[in-house]
Write an enzyme that holds these catalytic residues in place. Structure first.
Site, mmCIF file in Angstrom:
data_model
loop_
_atom_site.group_PDB
_atom_site.id
_atom_site.type_symbol
_atom_site.label_atom_id
_atom_site.label_comp_id
_atom_site.label_asym_id
_atom_site.label_seq_id
_atom_site.Cartn_x
_atom_site.Cartn_y
_atom_site.Cartn_z
ATOM 1 N N LYS A 66 32.289 41.281 23.970
ATOM 2 C CA LYS A 66 31.778 42.353 24.456
ATOM 3 C C LYS A 66 30.384 43.009 23.525
ATOM 4 O O LYS A 66 29.603 43.069 23.716
ATOM 5 C CB LYS A 66 32.430 44.165 23.700
ATOM 6 C CG LYS A 66 33.678 43.441 25.006
ATOM 7 C CD LYS A 66 34.717 44.908 24.487
ATOM 8 C CE LYS A 66 36.403 45.290 25.814
ATOM 9 N NZ LYS A 66 36.206 46.164 24.734
ATOM 10 N N GLU A 78 23.240 54.991 27.368
ATOM 11 C CA GLU A 78 23.008 55.245 26.250
ATOM 12 C C GLU A 78 24.092 55.012 25.860
ATOM 13 O O GLU A 78 24.246 54.533 24.093
ATOM 14 C CB GLU A 78 22.663 56.875 25.843
ATOM 15 C CG GLU A 78 23.194 57.710 25.295
ATOM 16 C CD GLU A 78 21.508 57.336 24.333
ATOM 17 O OE1 GLU A 78 20.372 56.738 24.407
ATOM 18 O OE2 GLU A 78 21.454 57.714 22.555
ATOM 19 N N ASN A 87 30.848 46.708 28.266
ATOM 20 C CA ASN A 87 32.441 46.160 28.721
ATOM 21 C C ASN A 87 32.321 45.799 30.482
ATOM 22 O O ASN A 87 32.662 45.528 31.081
ATOM 23 C CB ASN A 87 34.025 46.767 28.904
ATOM 24 C CG ASN A 87 33.601 48.007 29.106
ATOM 25 O OD1 ASN A 87 32.677 48.591 29.548
ATOM 26 N ND2 ASN A 87 34.817 49.104 29.886
ATOM 27 N N GLY A 129 35.558 48.139 16.555
ATOM 28 C CA GLY A 129 34.933 47.990 17.768
ATOM 29 C C GLY A 129 35.677 49.123 18.533
ATOM 30 O O GLY A 129 35.035 49.898 18.905
ATOM 31 N N ALA A 130 36.843 48.745 18.501
ATOM 32 C CA ALA A 130 37.507 50.564 19.549
ATOM 33 C C ALA A 130 37.106 51.563 19.152
ATOM 34 O O ALA A 130 36.923 52.286 19.907
ATOM 35 C CB ALA A 130 39.418 50.033 19.010
ATOM 36 N N TYR A 216 48.882 48.519 24.455
ATOM 37 C CA TYR A 216 49.912 49.646 25.623
ATOM 38 C C TYR A 216 50.834 48.180 26.104
ATOM 39 O O TYR A 216 50.765 47.110 25.381
ATOM 40 C CB TYR A 216 49.231 49.458 26.447
ATOM 41 C CG TYR A 216 48.953 48.991 27.426
ATOM 42 C CD1 TYR A 216 47.230 48.481 27.388
ATOM 43 C CD2 TYR A 216 49.223 48.548 28.676
ATOM 44 C CE1 TYR A 216 46.874 47.426 28.329
ATOM 45 C CE2 TYR A 216 49.068 47.561 29.015
ATOM 46 C CZ TYR A 216 47.946 46.634 29.160
ATOM 47 O OH TYR A 216 47.053 45.469 29.661
ATOM 48 N N GLY A 236 48.850 53.441 26.163
ATOM 49 C CA GLY A 236 47.153 53.798 25.804
ATOM 50 C C GLY A 236 46.656 52.978 27.674
ATOM 51 O O GLY A 236 45.853 52.594 28.520
HETATM 52 P P1 ATR Z 1 38.615 46.254 17.044
HETATM 53 O O1 ATR Z 1 37.925 45.829 17.330
HETATM 54 O O2 ATR Z 1 39.999 45.968 18.283
HETATM 55 O O3 ATR Z 1 38.387 47.737 17.129
HETATM 56 P P2 ATR Z 1 38.234 45.255 14.709
HETATM 57 O O4 ATR Z 1 37.127 45.711 14.937
HETATM 58 O O5 ATR Z 1 39.110 44.020 13.941
HETATM 59 O O6 ATR Z 1 39.536 45.225 16.172
HETATM 60 O O7 ATR Z 1 39.330 46.649 13.865
HETATM 61 C C1 ATR Z 1 41.042 46.658 13.903
HETATM 62 C C2 ATR Z 1 40.788 48.049 12.664
HETATM 63 O O8 ATR Z 1 42.286 47.758 12.786
HETATM 64 C C3 ATR Z 1 40.403 48.055 11.167
HETATM 65 O O9 ATR Z 1 40.099 49.458 11.078
HETATM 66 C C4 ATR Z 1 41.461 47.406 10.463
HETATM 67 O O10 ATR Z 1 41.595 48.312 9.237
HETATM 68 P P3 ATR Z 1 40.681 47.202 8.195
HETATM 69 O O11 ATR Z 1 38.743 47.911 8.508
HETATM 70 O O12 ATR Z 1 40.584 47.526 6.909
HETATM 71 O O13 ATR Z 1 40.803 45.977 8.691
HETATM 72 C C5 ATR Z 1 42.568 48.449 11.343
HETATM 73 N N1 ATR Z 1 43.639 47.175 10.708
HETATM 74 C C6 ATR Z 1 44.533 46.387 11.136
HETATM 75 N N2 ATR Z 1 45.811 45.671 10.886
HETATM 76 C C7 ATR Z 1 46.180 46.765 10.634
HETATM 77 C C8 ATR Z 1 47.465 47.472 9.669
HETATM 78 N N3 ATR Z 1 48.022 47.099 9.638
HETATM 79 N N4 ATR Z 1 46.917 48.569 8.736
HETATM 80 C C9 ATR Z 1 45.971 49.373 9.001
HETATM 81 N N5 ATR Z 1 44.922 48.925 9.991
HETATM 82 C C10 ATR Z 1 45.037 47.816 10.394
#
Ligand code: ATR
Length: 262
Positions: A66, A78, A87, A129-130, A216, A236
């Site tokens: 993405k 925007e 996406n 990113g989400a 989901y 989701g």
């Molecule tokens: P995406 O693009 O799907 O958002 P990402 O950028 O890898 O994926 O972000 C994952 C998010 O899930 C982050 O906010 C991560 O927290 P950190 O920034 O501290 O790494 C969070 N995350 C992943 N596993 C987690 C867990 N077990 N407990 C709490 N937060 C978690």
């Protein structure tokens, strides 16, 4: 000949986009074919060019491309600029256009549940990113206060710094996951914890009235806790359908009803 669409990612086998788009096409009477494209990790750009060079009408982009799609587009909406991720792609006059429909998909899914976002106070768990992709559409749909809570506090703070300027009508703030407190209309789990089978513990003192899990089809400790408290909750799938409907409507000019596909 029918219009050609595809979803591109790596891996791609798990994608449900073809079945969704074929269902929308059947409902709206549009003649299209929607396939899956596996792009090599170093071959995204070439694969997109090849698809459109062979008459493709539109592409969805999924993990991990993405951000690359965002970088490749010459024209961006925007919301895609703010998300820094794309996406949905299409070609217009030989120019690659990109949008991000994930946030509107979430908003439409929340509305389909009958939950209001007007003047709402929302807690988003996660700062990846989400989360970035949904802030602007949530504020456009009426959210007034959004707290971003993250395991790594600095990432949440950075997101607030980046995004506040784009949503002056709302108040964004950052907190650490461990110090969560307060009362929220809605909590959204945008962490990847459920996807990787990890547990998220919500503190007792955190009060909330609706819970939305972006993942989901996976066990979710977040949803389990909401259900144990008797709070209305959803996983989701609606967001997945919502983002697909929004892409379909950009490409085909017709927007199917989300509730017909849940
Ligand atoms: P995406 O693009 O799907 O958002 P990402 O950028 O890898 O994926 O972000 C994952 C998010 O899930 C982050 O906010 C991560 O927290 P950190 O920034 O501290 O790494 C969070 N995350 C992943 N596993 C987690 C867990 N077990 N407990 C709490 N937060 C978690």
């Amino acid at each position: 000949m029918s219009k050609q669409f595809a979803v591109i990612g790596n891996p791609i086998e798990q994608s449900r986009s073809p079945e969704l788009h074929h269902a929308f096409a059947a409902k709206t009477g549009i003649d299209l074919r929607y396939s899956k494209r596996l792009a090599p990790l170093d071959g995204f750009e070439a694969s997109v060019q090849d698809f459109f060079a062979h008459g493709g009408s539109g592409m969805n982009v999924t993990v991990p491309f993405k951000e690359q799609a965002f970088a490749q587009c010459q024209v961006l909406t925007e919301r895609a600029k703010i998300a820094k991720a794309v996406n949905t792609l299409w070609m217009q006059d030989g120019i690659l256009h990109g949008d991000n429909t994930d946030g509107q998909g979430l908003v439409d899914a929340i509305h389909a549940l009958g939950w209001s976002l007007t003047q709402s106070r929302i807690l988003i768990l996660g700062a990846g990113g989400a989360t970035r992709g949904v802030i602007y559409p949530l504020v456009q749909a009426g959210a007034k206060h959004i707290v971003i809570a993250n395991r790594t506090l600095s990432r949440a703070e950075q997101l607030v710094t980046d995004l506040q300027q784009h949503v002056p009508q709302a108040e964004l703030s950052a907190t650490a996951l461990t110090t969560l407190t307060g009362e929220f209309d809605l909590v959204i789990n945008a962490t990847s914890a459920s996807l990787s089978g990890e547990t998220l513990i919500l503190p007792e003192q955190l009060i909330f009235h609706h819970a939305y899990e972006m993942a989901y089809g996976k066990p979710s400790s977040f949803l389990d806790q909401a259900k144990a408290r008797g709070i209305p909750s959803s996983e989701g799938f609606g967001m997945l359908v919502g983002q697909a409907i929004e892409a379909f409507s950009i490409w085909n000019g017709v927007k199917p009803e989300l509730k017909d596909f849940l």
